[in-house]
Design a protein around this motif. Structure first.
Motif, PDB file in Angstrom:
ATOM      1  N   TYR A 243       0.810  -1.222   0.000  1.00 29.53           N
ATOM      2  CA  TYR A 243       0.000   0.000   0.000  1.00 29.53           C
ATOM      3  C   TYR A 243       0.844   1.274   0.000  1.00 29.53           C
ATOM      4  O   TYR A 243       0.635   2.171  -0.826  1.00 29.53           O
TER       5      TYR A 243
ATOM      6  N   SER B   2     -11.207  -2.359   0.189  1.00 33.88           N
ATOM      7  CA  SER B   2     -10.089  -1.459  -0.066  1.00 33.88           C
ATOM      8  C   SER B   2      -9.238  -1.969  -1.226  1.00 33.88           C
ATOM      9  O   SER B   2      -8.796  -1.186  -2.081  1.00 33.88           O
TER      10      SER B   2
ATOM     11  N   ALA C 149     -10.963  -1.227  -4.511  1.00 31.85           N
ATOM     12  CA  ALA C 149     -10.848   0.183  -4.880  1.00 31.85           C
ATOM     13  C   ALA C 149      -9.455   0.519  -5.398  1.00 31.85           C
ATOM     14  O   ALA C 149      -9.302   1.275  -6.366  1.00 31.85           O
ATOM     15  N   LEU C 150      -8.427  -0.054  -4.770  1.00 28.89           N
ATOM     16  CA  LEU C 150      -7.064   0.163  -5.261  1.00 28.89           C
ATOM     17  C   LEU C 150      -6.894  -0.387  -6.674  1.00 28.89           C
ATOM     18  O   LEU C 150      -6.208   0.220  -7.508  1.00 28.89           O
TER      19      LEU C 150
ATOM     20  N   SER D 113     -11.215   3.537  -1.098  1.00 27.04           N
ATOM     21  CA  SER D 113     -10.164   2.714  -0.507  1.00 27.04           C
ATOM     22  C   SER D 113      -9.908   3.112   0.944  1.00 27.04           C
ATOM     23  O   SER D 113      -9.802   2.254   1.831  1.00 27.04           O
TER      24      SER D 113
ATOM     25  N   TYR E  21     -10.770   0.911   4.451  1.00 21.64           N
ATOM     26  CA  TYR E  21      -9.650   0.532   5.309  1.00 21.64           C
ATOM     27  C   TYR E  21      -9.719   1.211   6.680  1.00 21.64           C
ATOM     28  O   TYR E  21      -9.033   0.800   7.615  1.00 21.64           O
TER      29      TYR E  21
ATOM     30  N   ALA F  67      -1.725  -3.493  -6.741  1.00 19.11           N
ATOM     31  CA  ALA F  67      -3.119  -3.527  -6.298  1.00 19.11           C
ATOM     32  C   ALA F  67      -3.670  -4.948  -6.321  1.00 19.11           C
ATOM     33  O   ALA F  67      -4.415  -5.357  -5.419  1.00 19.11           O
TER      34      ALA F  67
END
Length: 400
Positions: A232, A291, A294-295, A314, A318, A377
């Motif tokens: 991340y 999350s 979304a990434l 995201s 999270y 991702a």
């Protein structure tokens, strides 16, 4: 009688420290790219900070348990400020070479885990003084971190555009010094001299390591957080800076990181509201999976408004993850070991981000921004989906 002042001082200091680090997230990679034009070098310099971070994460909690929480928090912020301020000072005097920048970045990174750990270990005492439920305090604490990283990167992007990356770091130094000043005035039980000081550093470190490793839930959460953050943070620290620099849009970099932080604030606050109504395990699994999705949407670099929407989603998903990890650490660790448990859990995860830069920098340089983003991702989402098959996470729903 409720005493909210210690909690207010603690969270204000947390906000200032987070803003300073948020500025660094965008300013330091931008400065490196500005001076070298090489994403691999940016990733290498960031990765080199992982070694001292990893070493510091092992000893940070032990120092907190031996020296005291308030003292370590103040000392950490002061030393971090000096290391960061040395970068613009060196640029104005002897000149800022890549080697000197690397050295100062490594020195600055060494002090962050201790300060993070010291502030985290104060949360239960601050909750007790304010007469707040611990879940509410965890929710507010993570929201403050999110707010700091909402303000910091956005401020960093604006300052880079106006005064340049190197002079932007003056703001970080001032934030760290103000944080140290606020922590100095926190007065409540458990923040001064430790009640039971470990006599031997080596034995104290090993005791903390054994405790975390033997607790199945803490061990699993720790390894999961490390794996997720390895993937991340390089997105924020390498991939997005390279992409937005290629289109000469530092303000968009700040806005994107701000969107992720704004979503995280909302997610953390919603956790505090709904924690008694939704199972913790379901919240944790749903948060990391959504999350990751979304990434993955962000990684295809869609039009900027859609990119911002994915970034906010995201962060929103999270948002409950860190409060849940805090809850597990607080409920499963004894008071005398809390510094070591929080230090090993939080700081090891904190150290994982720079380690991921070692992968992200050459990956971006070698295959390009978009393919590298998709790979990171997708790996994040794969690890998130793995959580659905981990029965140990059911212990999040069991009474302390």
């Amino acid at each position: 009688m409720a005493r909210p002042v210690p909690l207010l001082l603690l969270e204000s200091a947390t906000a200032l420290s987070g803003i300073g680090n948020g500025v660094v997230i965008v300013a330091l990679p931008w400065l490196i790219l500005e001076r070298t034009g090489n994403a691999a070098i940016a990733g290498l310099i960031a990765a080199c900070t992982a070694v001292p971070l990893l070493a510091a994460s092992v000893f940070a909690g032990t120092l907190v348990d031996m020296v005291g929480r308030r003292r370590i928090a103040v000392l950490s912020d002061v030393l971090s400020a000096l290391a960061v301020l040395a970068i613009p000072v060196a640029d104005l005097t002897v000149g800022l070479s890549v080697g000197l920048l690397l050295g100062l970045a490594v020195i600055g990174a060494m002090f962050d885990p201790a300060g993070l750990t010291a502030r985290e270990t104060m949360l239960p005492a601050a909750a007790q003084a304010a007469r707040w439920p611990i879940d509410r305090v965890n929710s507010v604490h993570e929201s403050v971190w999110g707010l700091a990283y909402l303000i910091g990167p956005g401020l960093g992007g604006v300052l880079i555009a106006r005064v340049g990356a190197v002079h932007t770091l003056w703001v970080t130094g001032v934030c760290f010094l103000l944080s140290a000043l606020l922590v100095r005035f926190i007065a409540m039980a458990g923040v001064g001299h430790p009640p039971s000081r470990p006599a031997n550093v080596r034995q104290a470190v090993l005791e903390g390591l054994r405790f975390v490793w033997r607790d199945r839930l803490l061990r699993t959460l720790g390894l999961l957080m490390i794996a997720l953050i390895v993937l991340y943070l390089p997105i924020e620290g390498v991939v997005l800076p390279v992409y937005f620099q290629s289109i000469a849009a530092p303000q968009r970099l700040g806005a994107t990181v701000m969107a992720m932080s704004a979503g995280g604030i909302a997610g953390s606050l919603l956790f505090g509201v709904f924690v008694s109504r939704v199972p913790r395990r379901a919240t944790f699994i749903g948060g990391v999976v959504l999350s990751g999705l979304a990434l993955l949407g962000m990684s295809f670099l869609p039009p900027f408004p859609l990119l911002l929407a994915f970034a906010a989603l995201s962060g929103l998903a999270y948002g409950p993850v860190n409060p849940l990890a805090n809850y597990a650490m607080q409920q499963r660790s004894p008071e005398r070991l809390r510094g070591r448990v929080v230090g090993l859990m939080s700081s090891s995860a904190y150290a994982a981000g720079p380690a991921g830069f070692l992968l992200a920098g050459p990956l971006v340089q070698g295959i390009g921004v978009k393919p590298a983003f998709v790979m990171l991702a997708a790996a994040f989402l794969a690890i998130a989906l793995l959580t659905t098959a981990l029965p140990v996470l059911r212990e999040l729903d069991r009474p302390a």
